[in-house]
Write a protein that holds these residues in place. Sequence first.
Motif, PDB file in Angstrom:
ATOM      1  N   ILE A  99      -9.213   7.360  -9.279  1.00 17.25           N
ATOM      2  CA  ILE A  99      -8.072   6.483  -9.234  1.00 17.25           C
ATOM      3  C   ILE A  99      -7.658   5.977  -8.128  1.00 17.25           C
ATOM      4  O   ILE A  99      -7.285   4.862  -7.526  1.00 17.25           O
ATOM      5  N   TRP A 100      -7.305   7.253  -7.304  1.00 17.61           N
ATOM      6  CA  TRP A 100      -6.654   7.179  -5.762  1.00 17.61           C
ATOM      7  C   TRP A 100      -7.752   6.239  -4.949  1.00 17.61           C
ATOM      8  O   TRP A 100      -7.399   5.282  -4.319  1.00 17.61           O
ATOM      9  N   GLY A 101      -8.974   6.679  -4.915  1.00 17.17           N
ATOM     10  CA  GLY A 101      -9.980   5.880  -4.059  1.00 17.17           C
ATOM     11  C   GLY A 101     -10.198   4.425  -4.641  1.00 17.17           C
ATOM     12  O   GLY A 101     -10.216   3.597  -3.480  1.00 17.17           O
ATOM     13  N   LEU A 102     -10.415   4.038  -5.840  1.00 17.30           N
ATOM     14  CA  LEU A 102     -10.330   2.921  -6.306  1.00 17.30           C
ATOM     15  C   LEU A 102      -9.257   2.093  -5.865  1.00 17.30           C
ATOM     16  O   LEU A 102      -9.418   0.725  -5.245  1.00 17.30           O
ATOM     17  N   ALA A 103      -8.223   2.334  -6.155  1.00 14.57           N
ATOM     18  CA  ALA A 103      -6.979   1.794  -5.821  1.00 14.57           C
ATOM     19  C   ALA A 103      -6.693   1.491  -4.069  1.00 14.57           C
ATOM     20  O   ALA A 103      -6.444   0.398  -3.750  1.00 14.57           O
ATOM     21  N   ASN A 104      -7.118   2.408  -3.408  1.00 12.49           N
ATOM     22  CA  ASN A 104      -6.954   2.178  -1.773  1.00 12.49           C
ATOM     23  C   ASN A 104      -8.190   1.381  -1.547  1.00 12.49           C
ATOM     24  O   ASN A 104      -7.896   0.786  -0.416  1.00 12.49           O
ATOM     25  N   ALA A 105      -9.116   1.335  -2.046  1.00  8.44           N
ATOM     26  CA  ALA A 105     -10.493   0.521  -1.468  1.00  8.44           C
ATOM     27  C   ALA A 105     -10.063  -1.041  -1.786  1.00  8.44           C
ATOM     28  O   ALA A 105     -10.198  -1.623  -0.961  1.00  8.44           O
ATOM     29  N   LEU A 106      -9.449  -1.131  -2.861  1.00 11.42           N
ATOM     30  CA  LEU A 106      -8.865  -2.306  -3.155  1.00 11.42           C
ATOM     31  C   LEU A 106      -7.732  -2.853  -2.237  1.00 11.42           C
ATOM     32  O   LEU A 106      -7.649  -4.049  -1.915  1.00 11.42           O
ATOM     33  N   LEU A 107      -6.850  -2.037  -2.135  1.00 12.69           N
ATOM     34  CA  LEU A 107      -5.787  -2.412  -1.046  1.00 12.69           C
ATOM     35  C   LEU A 107      -6.273  -2.447   0.249  1.00 12.69           C
ATOM     36  O   LEU A 107      -5.549  -3.209   0.994  1.00 12.69           O
TER      37      LEU A 107
ATOM     38  N   SER B 280       0.873  -1.239  -0.094  1.00  6.87           N
ATOM     39  CA  SER B 280       0.230   0.034  -0.003  1.00  6.87           C
ATOM     40  C   SER B 280       0.909   1.306  -0.059  1.00  6.87           C
ATOM     41  O   SER B 280       0.542   2.067  -0.778  1.00  6.87           O
ATOM     42  N   LEU B 281       2.062   1.313   0.777  1.00  2.54           N
ATOM     43  CA  LEU B 281       2.591   2.316   0.860  1.00  2.54           C
ATOM     44  C   LEU B 281       3.405   2.569  -0.532  1.00  2.54           C
ATOM     45  O   LEU B 281       3.581   3.836  -1.023  1.00  2.54           O
ATOM     46  N   THR B 282       3.984   1.494  -1.214  1.00  3.31           N
ATOM     47  CA  THR B 282       4.494   1.542  -2.504  1.00  3.31           C
ATOM     48  C   THR B 282       3.502   2.051  -3.505  1.00  3.31           C
ATOM     49  O   THR B 282       3.910   3.086  -4.459  1.00  3.31           O
ATOM     50  N   VAL B 283       2.466   1.599  -3.584  1.00  2.00           N
ATOM     51  CA  VAL B 283       1.405   2.210  -4.625  1.00  2.00           C
ATOM     52  C   VAL B 283       1.099   3.674  -4.313  1.00  2.00           C
ATOM     53  O   VAL B 283       0.846   4.394  -5.206  1.00  2.00           O
ATOM     54  N   ASN B 284       0.893   3.954  -3.052  1.00  2.00           N
ATOM     55  CA  ASN B 284       0.707   5.468  -2.709  1.00  2.00           C
ATOM     56  C   ASN B 284       1.750   6.213  -3.128  1.00  2.00           C
ATOM     57  O   ASN B 284       1.586   7.532  -3.526  1.00  2.00           O
ATOM     58  N   LEU B 285       2.810   5.828  -2.869  1.00  2.00           N
ATOM     59  CA  LEU B 285       4.175   6.699  -3.191  1.00  2.00           C
ATOM     60  C   LEU B 285       4.115   6.980  -4.833  1.00  2.00           C
ATOM     61  O   LEU B 285       4.470   8.063  -5.281  1.00  2.00           O
TER      62      LEU B 285
END
Length: 116
Positions: A75-83, A15-20
Amino acid sequence: MKTSTAPAWPRAGLSLTVNLLLGIPAVVPAFLLWYFASNWPLAELGWTDREPTENDGVLPWVMLAVPVISLFGLIWGLANALLRRWTPLAPGAYWLLSAAATALPTLTLIVISAVR
C-alpha cells in the motif's frame, strides 16, 4: 518543454499528508518488526532481553508479521509511486520526505513512552 508555474510545496504537502496518515497504521508493522528483532536476532547477540512469556517460537510471529508488513509495504509503495509523479521534488528528497513522514507517528509514540 512545458514547465509548471505552480509552487512545489502544495503538491509536496499532499505527499506529506498522505504519508503522515499512512504512518498511523504503520505503527503496527513497526511494532511487529521491533518485537521480532528484539526477541530473536538481537537477543541472540545479547543486545536485548527476550520477553519471558514468549515461548511459542518464531513461526507464529513470522506467519503474522509477513502478511501485515507485506500488505502495508504494498500500500505504501503504490501510494507513493502514484504521488511521486505529481511531486516536483527530486526523487531522493521525495522518498526521504515520505519515509520520514511515515515514521513520524511511530517515533512520536516512542518518545511519549520514553518520557513516561
